[in-house]
Design a protein around this motif. Structure first.
Motif, PDB file in Angstrom:
ATOM      1  N   PHE A 125      35.956  51.614  30.500  1.00  0.00           N
ATOM      2  CA  PHE A 125      36.781  50.963  31.509  1.00  0.00           C
ATOM      3  C   PHE A 125      37.275  49.575  31.112  1.00  0.00           C
ATOM      4  CE2 PHE A 125      33.814  53.747  33.934  1.00  0.00           C
ATOM      5  CZ  PHE A 125      34.756  54.705  34.279  1.00  0.00           C
ATOM      6  N   LEU A 126      37.030  49.170  29.875  1.00  0.00           N
ATOM      7  CA  LEU A 126      37.551  47.915  29.343  1.00  0.00           C
ATOM      8  C   LEU A 126      38.127  48.188  27.961  1.00  0.00           C
ATOM      9  CD1 LEU A 126      34.704  45.469  30.430  1.00  0.00           C
ATOM     10  CD2 LEU A 126      37.014  45.567  31.370  1.00  0.00           C
ATOM     11  N   SER A 127      38.869  47.211  27.438  1.00  0.00           N
ATOM     12  CA  SER A 127      39.608  47.462  26.207  1.00  0.00           C
ATOM     13  C   SER A 127      39.318  46.402  25.154  1.00  0.00           C
ATOM     14  CB  SER A 127      41.116  47.520  26.511  1.00  0.00           C
ATOM     15  OG  SER A 127      41.811  48.084  25.428  1.00  0.00           O
ATOM     16  N   THR A 128      39.985  46.541  24.012  1.00  0.00           N
ATOM     17  CA  THR A 128      39.821  45.632  22.887  1.00  0.00           C
ATOM     18  C   THR A 128      41.181  45.161  22.393  1.00  0.00           C
ATOM     19  OG1 THR A 128      39.976  47.341  21.167  1.00  0.00           O
ATOM     20  CG2 THR A 128      37.800  46.974  22.150  1.00  0.00           C
ATOM     21  N   ALA A 129      41.146  44.085  21.630  1.00  0.00           N
ATOM     22  CA  ALA A 129      42.383  43.580  21.039  1.00  0.00           C
ATOM     23  C   ALA A 129      42.964  44.587  20.051  1.00  0.00           C
ATOM     24  CB  ALA A 129      42.115  42.248  20.350  1.00  0.00           C
ATOM     25  N   ARG A 130      42.109  45.316  19.367  1.00  0.00           N
ATOM     26  CA  ARG A 130      42.620  46.330  18.428  1.00  0.00           C
ATOM     27  C   ARG A 130      43.363  47.432  19.174  1.00  0.00           C
ATOM     28  NH1 ARG A 130      42.786  48.077  13.473  1.00  0.00           N
ATOM     29  NH2 ARG A 130      42.692  50.300  13.003  1.00  0.00           N
TER      30      ARG A 130
ATOM     31  N   THR B 134      46.569  42.137  15.165  1.00  0.00           N
ATOM     32  CA  THR B 134      47.611  42.125  14.133  1.00  0.00           C
ATOM     33  C   THR B 134      47.346  43.137  13.023  1.00  0.00           C
ATOM     34  OG1 THR B 134      46.504  40.263  13.032  1.00  0.00           O
ATOM     35  CG2 THR B 134      48.265  39.737  14.579  1.00  0.00           C
ATOM     36  N   SER B 135      46.114  43.642  12.934  1.00  0.00           N
ATOM     37  CA  SER B 135      45.853  44.697  11.957  1.00  0.00           C
ATOM     38  C   SER B 135      46.477  46.020  12.380  1.00  0.00           C
ATOM     39  CB  SER B 135      44.337  44.882  11.780  1.00  0.00           C
ATOM     40  OG  SER B 135      43.748  45.458  12.937  1.00  0.00           O
ATOM     41  N   ALA B 136      46.798  46.129  13.691  1.00  0.00           N
ATOM     42  CA  ALA B 136      47.373  47.375  14.209  1.00  0.00           C
ATOM     43  C   ALA B 136      48.839  47.246  14.612  1.00  0.00           C
ATOM     44  CB  ALA B 136      46.552  47.856  15.406  1.00  0.00           C
ATOM     45  N   TYR B 137      49.328  46.005  14.746  1.00  0.00           N
ATOM     46  CA  TYR B 137      50.675  45.761  15.284  1.00  0.00           C
ATOM     47  C   TYR B 137      51.301  44.624  14.503  1.00  0.00           C
ATOM     48  CZ  TYR B 137      54.118  44.010  18.731  1.00  0.00           C
ATOM     49  OH  TYR B 137      55.253  43.561  19.366  1.00  0.00           O
ATOM     50  N   ASP B 138      52.519  44.829  14.015  1.00  0.00           N
ATOM     51  CA  ASP B 138      53.142  43.807  13.167  1.00  0.00           C
ATOM     52  C   ASP B 138      54.158  42.937  13.909  1.00  0.00           C
ATOM     53  OD1 ASP B 138      55.226  45.572  13.461  1.00  0.00           O
ATOM     54  OD2 ASP B 138      55.352  46.107  11.324  1.00  0.00           O
ATOM     55  N   GLY B 139      54.229  43.071  15.226  1.00  0.00           N
ATOM     56  CA  GLY B 139      55.106  42.205  16.005  1.00  0.00           C
ATOM     57  C   GLY B 139      54.408  40.913  16.401  1.00  0.00           C
ATOM     58  N   PRO B 140      55.082  40.049  17.160  1.00  0.00           N
ATOM     59  CA  PRO B 140      54.492  38.782  17.576  1.00  0.00           C
ATOM     60  C   PRO B 140      53.303  38.996  18.528  1.00  0.00           C
ATOM     61  CG  PRO B 140      56.885  38.764  17.845  1.00  0.00           C
ATOM     62  CD  PRO B 140      56.491  40.180  17.586  1.00  0.00           C
ATOM     63  N   VAL B 141      52.193  38.313  18.259  1.00  0.00           N
ATOM     64  CA  VAL B 141      50.988  38.399  19.080  1.00  0.00           C
ATOM     65  C   VAL B 141      50.545  36.987  19.473  1.00  0.00           C
ATOM     66  CG1 VAL B 141      48.602  39.195  19.244  1.00  0.00           C
ATOM     67  CG2 VAL B 141      50.245  40.474  17.850  1.00  0.00           C
ATOM     68  N   THR B 142      50.233  36.803  20.744  1.00  0.00           N
ATOM     69  CA  THR B 142      49.649  35.550  21.206  1.00  0.00           C
ATOM     70  C   THR B 142      48.490  35.886  22.147  1.00  0.00           C
ATOM     71  OG1 THR B 142      51.239  35.422  23.053  1.00  0.00           O
ATOM     72  CG2 THR B 142      51.801  34.226  21.051  1.00  0.00           C
ATOM     73  N   ILE B 143      47.708  34.866  22.453  1.00  0.00           N
ATOM     74  CA  ILE B 143      46.616  34.993  23.422  1.00  0.00           C
ATOM     75  C   ILE B 143      46.994  34.235  24.675  1.00  0.00           C
ATOM     76  CG2 ILE B 143      44.216  34.369  23.910  1.00  0.00           C
ATOM     77  CD1 ILE B 143      43.573  34.928  20.982  1.00  0.00           C
TER      78      ILE B 143
END
Length: 231
Positions: free
Chosen positions: A180-185, A218-227
């Motif tokens: 029921f929770l997720s990860t950044a990956r 960013t290991s899974a997605y090559d677009g812009p990532v922020t927190i």
């Protein structure tokens, strides 16, 4: 559309921070999504509506001080959208009837679609400990999607498909045993599969390593990532 991050901590606010809280504006309409702990003090000017994904207090507790402010300052009542019974507890914090004139409650079943001011809102039922309605907002040719809190689900792709901004819950960096929770990956994988243009990681626990979360996404997605951090 303009998105302002008011808070992005998960479960409890870090020192000087705030939990989930996102202000989306278009054509002069101000929509607050998930007024979690610490968000009320950051909202600023009057808002027109509130959308709550689910009833956990880190996503809705600050609805109470917002309604108290409306009552004290005689601002106009706001529309409040939430899954059925999600707000029963927070709306019961004060004496019965006191704040009823400050809001109009619109309860819905996750999966429904409707208009909120100038926005077209499509909700998606996503897995969590409580009923949780991820939301996809469209206006002015732009689209923002927000997961609320969620575990893995095929419906995340539906929510995020081609969006300009994906706000994705990332309580943990790389792994979790929770359904029921997720990860950044996972957030990165979802953004990549949906071809989202931008990814914002949110609901990171204060104990989650931010740098590791960025690496995981960013290991899974090559677009812009922020927190998500308060603006």
């Amino acid at each position: 559309m303009k998105l302002t991050i008011l808070g992005g901590d998960g479960a409890w606010p870090s020192y000087g921070g705030a939990c989930s809280g996102y202000l989306v504006e278009h054509a002069g309409f101000r929509l607050l999504i998930d007024p979690g702990y610490g968000v009320a003090a950051r909202v600023g000017a009057a808002i027109d509506a509130v959308y709550v994904t689910h009833g956990h207090p880190d996503h809705c507790a600050d609805l109470n001080p917002l309604l108290r402010r409306i009552d004290a300052t005689e601002e106009k009542p706001i529309d409040v959208y939430a899954p059925a019974h999600a707000l029963d507890q927070v709306l019961a914090l004060d004496r019965p009837g006191w704040l009823e004139s400050t809001y109009d409650l619109h309860e819905f079943t996750p999966g429904e679609a409707y208009a909120i001011g100038p926005f077209r809102a499509t909700t998606v039922d996503l897995p969590h400990f409580l009923a949780n309605a991820g939301i996809r907002l469209s206006a002015g040719g732009e689209t923002i999607a927000y997961t609320g809190d969620t575990g893995p689900s095929d419906r995340l792709r539906e929510l995020a498909d081609g969006v300009d901004i994906l706000l994705h819950e990332a309580s943990y960096a790389r792994t979790t045993d929770s359904e029921f929770l997720s990860t950044a990956r996972v957030a990165g994988q979802t953004a990549a599969a949906a071809q989202a243009k931008n990814l914002i990681l949110t609901h990171l626990f204060p104990t989650t390593d931010r740098e590791e979360a960025m690496r995981a996404a960013t290991s899974a997605y090559d677009g812009p990532v922020t927190i998500a951090r308060p603006s």
